[in-house]
Design a protein around this motif. Sequence first.
Motif, mmCIF file in Angstrom:
data_model
loop_
_atom_site.group_PDB
_atom_site.id
_atom_site.type_symbol
_atom_site.label_atom_id
_atom_site.label_comp_id
_atom_site.label_asym_id
_atom_site.label_seq_id
_atom_site.Cartn_x
_atom_site.Cartn_y
_atom_site.Cartn_z
ATOM 1 N N ILE A 130 -4.580 11.086 10.099
ATOM 2 C CA ILE A 130 -4.425 9.692 9.689
ATOM 3 C C ILE A 130 -3.098 9.593 8.969
ATOM 4 O O ILE A 130 -2.925 10.171 7.893
ATOM 5 N N ASN A 131 -2.155 8.915 9.569
ATOM 6 C CA ASN A 131 -0.833 8.782 8.956
ATOM 7 C C ASN A 131 -0.150 7.556 9.507
ATOM 8 O O ASN A 131 0.204 7.531 10.675
ATOM 9 N N PRO A 132 0.043 6.515 8.717
ATOM 10 C CA PRO A 132 -0.331 6.479 7.307
ATOM 11 C C PRO A 132 -1.760 5.976 7.090
ATOM 12 O O PRO A 132 -2.283 5.193 7.870
ATOM 13 N N LEU A 133 -2.330 6.475 6.000
ATOM 14 C CA LEU A 133 -3.471 5.807 5.394
ATOM 15 C C LEU A 133 -2.845 4.959 4.294
ATOM 16 O O LEU A 133 -2.254 5.507 3.366
ATOM 17 N N LEU A 134 -2.918 3.645 4.436
ATOM 18 C CA LEU A 134 -2.282 2.800 3.415
ATOM 19 C C LEU A 134 -3.291 2.500 2.313
ATOM 20 O O LEU A 134 -4.371 1.969 2.569
ATOM 21 N N ALA A 135 -2.916 2.836 1.105
ATOM 22 C CA ALA A 135 -3.850 2.695 -0.005
ATOM 23 C C ALA A 135 -3.295 1.720 -1.038
ATOM 24 O O ALA A 135 -2.195 1.905 -1.551
ATOM 25 N N SER A 136 -4.041 0.678 -1.299
ATOM 26 C CA SER A 136 -3.691 -0.236 -2.389
ATOM 27 C C SER A 136 -4.966 -0.445 -3.204
ATOM 28 O O SER A 136 -6.047 -0.066 -2.771
ATOM 29 N N PRO A 137 -4.825 -1.018 -4.391
ATOM 30 C CA PRO A 137 -6.018 -1.212 -5.213
ATOM 31 C C PRO A 137 -7.079 -2.040 -4.479
ATOM 32 O O PRO A 137 -8.280 -1.835 -4.673
ATOM 33 N N GLN A 138 -6.638 -2.955 -3.609
ATOM 34 C CA GLN A 138 -7.579 -3.821 -2.923
ATOM 35 C C GLN A 138 -8.161 -3.181 -1.665
ATOM 36 O O GLN A 138 -9.248 -3.505 -1.221
ATOM 37 N N ASN A 139 -7.414 -2.281 -1.070
ATOM 38 C CA ASN A 139 -7.702 -1.938 0.310
ATOM 39 C C ASN A 139 -7.264 -0.506 0.623
ATOM 40 O O ASN A 139 -6.231 -0.054 0.172
ATOM 41 N N ILE A 140 -8.102 0.185 1.401
ATOM 42 C CA ILE A 140 -7.701 1.490 1.931
ATOM 43 C C ILE A 140 -7.849 1.390 3.434
ATOM 44 O O ILE A 140 -8.942 1.101 3.932
ATOM 45 N N CYS A 141 -6.762 1.588 4.156
ATOM 46 C CA CYS A 141 -6.810 1.302 5.582
ATOM 47 C C CYS A 141 -6.091 2.385 6.385
ATOM 48 O O CYS A 141 -4.933 2.703 6.131
ATOM 49 N N ALA A 142 -6.797 2.946 7.356
ATOM 50 C CA ALA A 142 -6.217 3.971 8.225
ATOM 51 C C ALA A 142 -5.438 3.277 9.329
ATOM 52 O O ALA A 142 -5.997 2.862 10.330
ATOM 53 N N GLY A 200 0.830 -1.198 0.000
ATOM 54 C CA GLY A 200 0.000 0.000 0.000
ATOM 55 C C GLY A 200 0.862 1.244 0.000
ATOM 56 O O GLY A 200 2.001 1.233 0.460
ATOM 57 N N ILE A 201 0.319 2.316 -0.508
ATOM 58 C CA ILE A 201 1.044 3.587 -0.579
ATOM 59 C C ILE A 201 0.698 4.381 0.672
ATOM 60 O O ILE A 201 -0.470 4.603 0.967
ATOM 61 N N GLN A 210 -2.390 -1.345 -10.915
ATOM 62 C CA GLN A 210 -3.803 -1.001 -10.858
ATOM 63 C C GLN A 210 -3.979 0.317 -10.121
ATOM 64 O O GLN A 210 -3.250 0.595 -9.170
ATOM 65 N N PRO A 211 -4.928 1.135 -10.536
ATOM 66 C CA PRO A 211 -5.129 2.403 -9.837
ATOM 67 C C PRO A 211 -5.787 2.217 -8.468
ATOM 68 O O PRO A 211 -6.462 1.229 -8.225
ATOM 69 N N ILE A 212 -5.541 3.178 -7.599
ATOM 70 C CA ILE A 212 -6.250 3.257 -6.330
ATOM 71 C C ILE A 212 -7.612 3.900 -6.617
ATOM 72 O O ILE A 212 -7.699 4.814 -7.437
ATOM 73 N N ASP A 213 -8.624 3.449 -5.955
ATOM 74 C CA ASP A 213 -9.938 4.056 -6.132
ATOM 75 C C ASP A 213 -9.984 5.380 -5.356
ATOM 76 O O ASP A 213 -10.127 5.398 -4.134
ATOM 77 N N LEU A 214 -9.804 6.476 -6.088
ATOM 78 C CA LEU A 214 -9.717 7.782 -5.418
ATOM 79 C C LEU A 214 -11.016 8.140 -4.701
ATOM 80 O O LEU A 214 -11.010 8.890 -3.731
ATOM 81 N N GLN A 215 -12.125 7.588 -5.188
ATOM 82 C CA GLN A 215 -13.401 7.871 -4.510
ATOM 83 C C GLN A 215 -13.372 7.381 -3.060
ATOM 84 O O GLN A 215 -13.998 7.972 -2.191
ATOM 85 N N ARG A 216 -12.616 6.323 -2.828
ATOM 86 C CA ARG A 216 -12.553 5.810 -1.455
ATOM 87 C C ARG A 216 -11.686 6.703 -0.574
ATOM 88 O O ARG A 216 -11.906 6.786 0.636
ATOM 89 N N ILE A 217 -10.697 7.365 -1.186
ATOM 90 C CA ILE A 217 -9.928 8.349 -0.416
ATOM 91 C C ILE A 217 -10.811 9.553 -0.117
ATOM 92 O O ILE A 217 -10.798 10.110 0.978
ATOM 93 N N ILE A 218 -11.592 9.932 -1.119
ATOM 94 C CA ILE A 218 -12.519 11.055 -0.910
ATOM 95 C C ILE A 218 -13.519 10.713 0.192
ATOM 96 O O ILE A 218 -13.887 11.575 1.006
ATOM 97 N N ASP A 219 -13.941 9.437 0.275
ATOM 98 C CA ASP A 219 -14.816 9.015 1.372
ATOM 99 C C ASP A 219 -14.178 9.314 2.721
ATOM 100 O O ASP A 219 -14.837 9.785 3.650
#
Lengths: 703, 703
Positions: free
Chosen positions: A676-688, A583-584, A647-656
């Motif tokens: 929130i640091n880090p918010l780990l973002a991968s195509p499968q998962n967005i996790c605070a 995740g990023i 694969q792209p990250i779903d930016l809508q989920r970051i906007i959520d």
Amino acid sequence: MVRALFDLRSVAVIGASGNPHKLGYTIVQNLVQYHFRGAIYPISLHAQTILGIKTYTRVSEVPRDIDLAVIAVPGEAVPPVLRECVRKAIPLVIVISAGFKESGESGASREQELREIIAGSSTRLLGPNCLGLIDAASSLNASFAASFPAYEPISFISQSGALGTSFLDWIGTNHIGLHYFVSLGNKADLDENYFLERLRDDRLIACYLEDIKDGRRFLQLGQQYNCRRPAIVLKAGRSEVAAEAIRSHTGALAGGYPLTKAALQQYGYIVVETIGDLFHTLKAFAWLPLPTFNRVAIVSNAGGAAVVASDTLIEKGLELADLSPATQDVLRQLLPRTASIHNPVDVIGDALSERYLQAMETVLQEEDVSSLLVILTPQVMTEIEKTAAYIGAMKKHGKPIVAAFIGGTLVEKGLKLLAEKKVPAYHFPETAIDVLAAMTWYAGYRQRTAYNLPTPPLKSPYYEQHHAAIDELYQQARALNLSSLPQTSVDEIARRYHIAIPESYVCRQVDQAVLCVRSSIGYPCVLKIVAPTLLHRSDIGAVITSINNEIELREAYYRLEALMREHQIVDGAICVQKYVAGGIPLIVGATRDDNFGTILLFGSGGIYAELLGDVVRRVAPLERGAMLDMILETHIAPILKGVRGQQPIDLQRIIDILTAIQYLMQDYDFIQSIDINPLLASPQNICAVDIKIALHPQCETPL
Amino acid sequence: MVRALFDLRSVAVIGASGNPHKLGYTIVQNLVQYHFRGAIYPISLHAQTILGIKTYTRVSEVPRDIDLAVIAVPGEAVPPVLRECVRKAIPLVIVISAGFKESGESGASREQELREIIAGSSTRLLGPNCLGLIDAASSLNASFAASFPAYEPISFISQSGALGTSFLDWIGTNHIGLHYFVSLGNKADLDENYFLERLRDDRLIACYLEDIKDGRRFLQLGQQYNCRRPAIVLKAGRSEVAAEAIRSHTGALAGGYPLTKAALQQYGYIVVETIGDLFHTLKAFAWLPLPTFNRVAIVSNAGGAAVVASDTLIEKGLELADLSPATQDVLRQLLPRTASIHNPVDVIGDALSERYLQAMETVLQEEDVSSLLVILTPQVMTEIEKTAAYIGAMKKHGKPIVAAFIGGTLVEKGLKLLAEKKVPAYHFPETAIDVLAAMTWYAGYRQRTAYNLPTPPLKSPYYEQHHAAIDELYQQARALNLSSLPQTSVDEIARRYHIAIPESYVCRQVDQAVLCVRSSIGYPCVLKIVAPTLLHRSDIGAVITSINNEIELREAYYRLEALMREHQIVDGAICVQKYVAGGIPLIVGATRDDNFGTILLFGSGGIYAELLGDVVRRVAPLERGAMLDMILETHIAPILKGVRGQQPIDLQRIIDILTAIQYLMQDYDFIQSIDINPLLASPQNICAVDIKIALHPQCETPL
């Protein structure tokens, strides 16, 4: 109030003097010399007449109404004099005198006294410690500035009087007129917002500010008027480190000058950072139409200078316009064989003015060209003045044109002529490009949709269902006198606002941790100390990642227990957490700024957050579209969108997540900041992975 | 050769003309008008005399030796004329004529012809397509520039003739003298290096360059002379994207303008990026002593302007000097109560020139002050010219002094007076600060130890033992016509040069992978395709990380097999690799630049490498101390050194990796570039997770 400022028919000068070396003389002289149309009442204890005008010893003696009083007596003598002005119900008083806030504590209390004197009265006060005020429309020079501009609907509001004298000298030399020049001084009463609102119908406003007194109001005024007329702001003091801004990651990243700049730009202010930029940009906005987009043509008799200018242009976010084949054909016929018919157009060294004219006419008719930069070097056959005249004539095309005549004495006359034709012209192309970039930025602001209109912050859809439980969590924290919410409370709030967090459990003893991992979390896992008083966990090594088996887990647990003893963390517990692989790392946060209100922040997170400074800030509230723009502005954005087959990250989920944070900030005044640091973002998962919620220090009761 | 350039006693002008509108007239006129001391031979087919000087129809007719020929005939006619010059053994020929490389293919071949004509002869050629040459020491104006500078040991080498005319006009206006002005034109023969070497004894050199012909030589000359005298370089074309620079990560990051800038600065060139900076910086170096360090004092009659200047100053890496209590005491006695006795010193608005004088005298005696910026705004009582005169007098202190007189007509005379006193003075403080920053940078360069002296690249200590094996690996790759080394070869080279890599195995089938992980590597593990032709693995998803069990491993294996079929990767294999958990991703690399030689690169790696651009480049060879500096220059450095209680990374181990890479580059010419990205660094472990070695395309045989 407005009447007083814009329809001044009588002025009293208190502390008027017959001695030409005194300010009290200069001010009366300025009123007389620049033909103030109303009555002038010098107030003096010594002189009978000043410049032939009858004096009075006090304002109460003046038999008529006074619209404006200018006070130029020593600082100590100001309060009683001001009191008299209030008694006389003078609507506006300018206190030129120094010796107030700027000169230590006793001065500050004297300034407070001034505020108390006018409190509740109809008298408003400009200054103290200011240069005064010029209203060119009324021929009023109520200042000690030794110059007077012609009228133009352009105003300059300056928190520095000295800079005002430079400005007045500079605009005079450049044949630029003015409506109001306001020297704000210490802003004991009237401030930038007062004038920004009342001067809203001017064509152009410039401000030099050392502080913004009411940031929210300043933004609101930007919101209302900046789409109609440009407002340029130079905000000084950007190297200052705001002391309170280091309370949290987001705080450190969100505060200070970067925040001010982001907020001002969000609301359409043109932010400049040097005095030269302020003056040059003002000139360009005063003289030029706005560009419709960012494509610039260059016409030059010097290839090298054009190349350097292109470099600068691209660095400033502008683009070289493409010349269509048809345009190139025309240029090919008009220009010599060795000329460049691409942009930058090189009319080459032996170009006479006619060749410049033909090249300019041609490129200005090109659709892709939204603005023009003309560069001239003084070669043997160069017709400097004739070329300048032709450049002036090109204004008929309605596109912004700037010029750089590079040289010394030889090009001086050309530059003068250009100024007369109202073409912003400089010795060096980079200055011309800076002003084009500012104009293009502003034109873009006007074109953007108004998605970031602040809507009144209503309670979020989650509020009704969850506020009782969350208020309860807050009350518990208050009872313990905590400065931030404990981990368990944070986790619960996150769940209620649909912010995904890693599976985790607070454990009271090591076997409990082992069990949690064995039965549910699995290896690798993370072990960390959670304690409300522990802000930066990694500072003391209170996070142990990549625990791969039970032996490591037990070892880690004992290490953290020892750490808690060592650092006397009495309110701490150990928490076992699922390891989120890959995740990023992003940072998402919000903080309540005293001046601008709630600030949202998004950027590269993890260890990079503060060092690389890849964060974007915005004043809330934001709609989803504005949040998307915010995300796309970061350097990390291309990676989020998926580079190199990722694969792209779903930016809508970051906007959520951003939306959830915005909801929390508007639902609960007791929250000072959310990180929130880090918010780990991968195509499968967005996790605070790590969330901190700091409490507002002044918030006594939850709303 | 040197004699020819520096002792010119006779000049022929070929293409001389009696028509005052022709260049051939201007050049003769310039020779006469500016009193060239030697013989002038106009060569003309038409005129009998030009400006009263007898003409010849060809150089062979001239009865004496000719030291310099200036050719101003049409481009087509140049080759035969040049041939005659060679026959006459004229040591230096300037070809003013255009119509060569700059005007397409036929021109380029004509330029090649010029090169062939002089090949093997004693004739050297300047140009073609240039403005000519001015040697103020010999009163020689062999150009068509319509001005002539006074002599000063300062030279300007320009690849743009047009910019030269601007420059000459500008230095004239600013009372700056010159030794040589050289217009390089197309550089068919003589280039910047030729003149840089021969003008080494000048006090100051400035260059405008569009390309650097021999980068290594250019750096060598910097090495030799830049510690003695400043050389300012404006390199145009920095927005160009070097097409060949995208071959590898390191390549993309190492090439183009950022590399040029880094290399030039490494060797002490003062790099500027706009024409204004070039001119302003030259003036400052011409007029001022070097600062001894970076601490600046500001004396201003305008608080606001001083604050903005302080902001800019800090952004440019300078610091505000601290005034000692003693200095503050003196200022307290000298200045009015409301003045600021801290730095920036505010002498306040009513300051007469005497007060400026006292403040300047006081702060210049302060030890912590290495340079002074004086700011003036034209207020009612400001004594502009007297203050300017006092500023000039302050040069006696031997510290650099710059000034900003902010305004228009009012300050003009003050600025003129300052120029006469050789105080660099500007309308705006930011310009003054830019030049102070450049001078401070250069002074720092001179003070730094000479750790980065290039030593002749010898074979490394590893070479003897390993080169046979490594040459063999190269031969295998050559035989397969590969552009980069296969993974297995890279791994072997890494082991031989002590670069730690993660445990990994190339597997031929899925069961082999399962076995490797079970018996040795363990979960989690990484599976990836290795193929010499696959440069950016992640582009197609050919790396699968965090495989946690056998099911996932088998699934991943089949996915990669499918991927290889899909992308027709026939030379690929699947490699199973130990998962390196945690660690900071870094990029370490080296590439062979055609112009500057081997470049080392270090910075933030992983996905951030290219986007955040946190990389530092240096020209090899570097000693360990210089490598450490390189590491410390990155934004990531504070994290490596351990922030917030984190253990630090052992930087010496990163330097070991850089050294190993440097060894490889010097040991094997067949290596075009080495990329390690990421190098994962943790306190426990430094591991090169992904290494690529690209082969030099032109390298036929290994050395």
